[in-house]
Write a protein that holds these residues in place. Structure first.
Motif, mmCIF file in Angstrom:
data_model
loop_
_atom_site.group_PDB
_atom_site.id
_atom_site.type_symbol
_atom_site.label_atom_id
_atom_site.label_comp_id
_atom_site.label_asym_id
_atom_site.label_seq_id
_atom_site.Cartn_x
_atom_site.Cartn_y
_atom_site.Cartn_z
ATOM 1 N N ASN A 254 -1.363 -2.011 -15.710
ATOM 2 C CA ASN A 254 -1.660 -3.090 -15.118
ATOM 3 C C ASN A 254 -0.906 -3.337 -13.695
ATOM 4 O O ASN A 254 -1.367 -4.086 -12.675
ATOM 5 N N GLU A 255 0.447 -2.929 -13.583
ATOM 6 C CA GLU A 255 1.025 -2.973 -12.126
ATOM 7 C C GLU A 255 0.425 -1.811 -11.024
ATOM 8 O O GLU A 255 0.321 -2.167 -10.198
ATOM 9 N N LEU A 256 0.069 -0.758 -11.734
ATOM 10 C CA LEU A 256 -0.590 0.156 -10.730
ATOM 11 C C LEU A 256 -1.978 -0.379 -10.100
ATOM 12 O O LEU A 256 -2.479 -0.263 -9.104
ATOM 13 N N PHE B 28 -3.967 -15.276 -8.977
ATOM 14 C CA PHE B 28 -3.026 -14.836 -9.968
ATOM 15 C C PHE B 28 -1.617 -15.524 -9.506
ATOM 16 O O PHE B 28 -1.004 -15.405 -8.444
ATOM 17 N N SER B 29 -1.181 -16.543 -10.430
ATOM 18 C CA SER B 29 -0.038 -17.140 -10.257
ATOM 19 C C SER B 29 1.426 -16.256 -10.219
ATOM 20 O O SER B 29 1.322 -15.243 -10.804
ATOM 21 N N PRO B 30 2.546 -16.915 -9.677
ATOM 22 C CA PRO B 30 3.719 -15.997 -9.616
ATOM 23 C C PRO B 30 4.119 -15.573 -11.131
ATOM 24 O O PRO B 30 4.860 -14.781 -11.335
ATOM 25 N N SER B 31 3.836 -16.468 -12.045
ATOM 26 C CA SER B 31 4.035 -16.276 -13.408
ATOM 27 C C SER B 31 3.245 -15.177 -14.014
ATOM 28 O O SER B 31 3.727 -14.694 -14.836
ATOM 29 N N GLU B 32 2.018 -14.827 -13.527
ATOM 30 C CA GLU B 32 1.024 -13.867 -14.017
ATOM 31 C C GLU B 32 1.479 -12.293 -13.275
ATOM 32 O O GLU B 32 1.552 -11.317 -13.759
ATOM 33 N N LEU B 33 1.564 -12.645 -12.031
ATOM 34 C CA LEU B 33 1.698 -11.242 -11.057
ATOM 35 C C LEU B 33 2.952 -11.623 -10.381
ATOM 36 O O LEU B 33 3.068 -12.459 -9.560
ATOM 37 N N ASN C 86 8.213 -8.929 -6.347
ATOM 38 C CA ASN C 86 9.653 -9.356 -5.739
ATOM 39 C C ASN C 86 10.185 -9.314 -4.505
ATOM 40 O O ASN C 86 8.967 -9.663 -3.647
ATOM 41 N N ASP C 87 11.064 -9.967 -4.064
ATOM 42 C CA ASP C 87 11.213 -10.700 -2.892
ATOM 43 C C ASP C 87 11.176 -9.487 -1.586
ATOM 44 O O ASP C 87 10.560 -9.854 -0.611
ATOM 45 N N ASP C 88 11.115 -8.214 -1.944
ATOM 46 C CA ASP C 88 10.706 -7.143 -0.947
ATOM 47 C C ASP C 88 9.373 -6.736 -0.849
ATOM 48 O O ASP C 88 8.795 -5.676 -0.148
ATOM 49 N N GLY C 89 8.564 -7.454 -1.670
ATOM 50 C CA GLY C 89 7.090 -7.297 -1.709
ATOM 51 C C GLY C 89 6.584 -6.250 -2.680
ATOM 52 O O GLY C 89 5.576 -6.031 -2.529
ATOM 53 N N SER C 90 7.475 -6.044 -3.579
ATOM 54 C CA SER C 90 7.017 -4.756 -4.644
ATOM 55 C C SER C 90 6.627 -5.333 -5.731
ATOM 56 O O SER C 90 7.171 -6.487 -6.132
ATOM 57 N N VAL C 91 5.960 -4.888 -6.637
ATOM 58 C CA VAL C 91 5.488 -5.350 -7.942
ATOM 59 C C VAL C 91 6.804 -5.079 -8.866
ATOM 60 O O VAL C 91 7.751 -4.450 -8.786
ATOM 61 N N PHE C 92 7.043 -6.138 -9.890
ATOM 62 C CA PHE C 92 7.981 -6.392 -10.574
ATOM 63 C C PHE C 92 8.748 -5.241 -11.177
ATOM 64 O O PHE C 92 9.937 -4.909 -11.153
#
Length: 288
Positions: free
Chosen positions: A87-89, A3-8, A11-17
């Motif tokens: 989707n993020e969960l 899953f590329s950075p544009s799809e998933l 954040n810099d701290d490792g959290s979902v967007f």
């Protein structure tokens, strides 16, 4: 699958967007609420709290209730926000954030949405707890995903479109099914079960007219008169169809239960519902 950075987006701290959660901060039992302020009300019953994170309208508290690890997450209003949250969960538990690949074993979440709604039938007066067995989505969200026909009640969709004389300009409605085992456990014998309509808005889509005339002034009357296999449409809300449909596609178990705060047929509303919804919250916490 990678899953590329544009799809998933991570954040810099490792959290979902959007949720700003990392995989360690989410429980496998999740309560969803619309109002960010209601997260604190649910969490006030927890014995301890692990994390308390807020980003935009998404507020999450993870803690324990009677030795059960539970996360309560606010979604804001609407099926578009449910698309983000679900989707993020799912990504948090089923995608390895280090390798950006799907984990070999599925983690199935148990998700219960606690919300408010408008009652549409005489048996749904203010204060009724309604469990959504099936949800008719006016939002069109599930139509963007492959496999929607496999998780939807296609026969009921046909009957509903015919009954409503549905305009194709509105987009195709879909009928999503809540998880039956979860419904039986959470709804038990003290919630009213039936069909819910999840609307794409609060005013026109729910038949409310202010200064703009409605495209179909008879919409609500048709909805109130619809029945399918002995079930009626009991209520309006704005999230249940996306929750049930996306959860089915992703392999999670989900359902929605709502407290009626307005009855559209009786033209009555209770704006002080926040003092009584805690009763529904406690039922869900005990049964989840």
């Amino acid at each position: 699958m990678y899953f590329s950075p544009s799809e998933l987006i991570i954040n810099d701290d490792g959290s979902v967007f959007h949720l700003h959660l990392n995989p360690r901060q989410i429980a496998n039992k999740i309560i969803l609420v619309g109002d960010p302020g209601r997260v604190d009300l649910v969490a006030s019953h927890f014995e301890n709290i692990e994390c308390n994170i807020q980003s935009r309208e998404f507020h999450t508290i993870t803690g324990t209730y009677h030795n059960k690890r539970i996360s309560v997450v606010s979604t804001g209003i609407g099926c578009d926000n449910i698309d983000i949250v679900l989707n993020e969960l799912d990504a948090l538990v089923n995608i390895d954030f280090e390798t950006r690949t799907e984990k070999p074993e599925l983690t199935s979440l148990e998700i219960v949405r606690i919300g408010t709604c408008g009652g549409l039938q005489p048996q749904t007066p203010i204060g009724t707890f309604v469990a959504s067995v099936k949800s008719i989505g006016f939002d069109g969200l599930l139509n963007y995903y492959d496999g929607r026909d496999k998780v939807c009640d296609l026969d009921m969709e046909k009957h509903f479109v015919k009954h409503m004389q549905w305009s194709p300009q509105k987009g195709a409605p879909y009928v999503a099914q809540a998880d039956t085992t979860l419904i039986d456990r959470i709804a038990s014998t003290d919630m009213t079960r039936g069909i819910t309509v999840a609307c794409g808005g609060f005013f026109g889509p729910q038949g409310r007219r202010l200064r703009i005339p409605l495209a179909d002034p008879c919409q609500n009357e048709k909805i109130e008169n619809f029945s399918y296999n002995g079930m009626q449409i009991l209520n309006f809300e704005m999230e249940s169809s996306a929750l049930a449909g996306l959860s089915s596609l992703l392999g999670h178990r989900a359902m929605t239960c709502c407290m009626v705060i307005a009855n559209r047929r009786n033209l009555e509303a209770n704006t002080g519902y926040k003092n009584t919804i805690d009763n529904l919250i406690l039922k869900v916490l005990e049964r989840i």
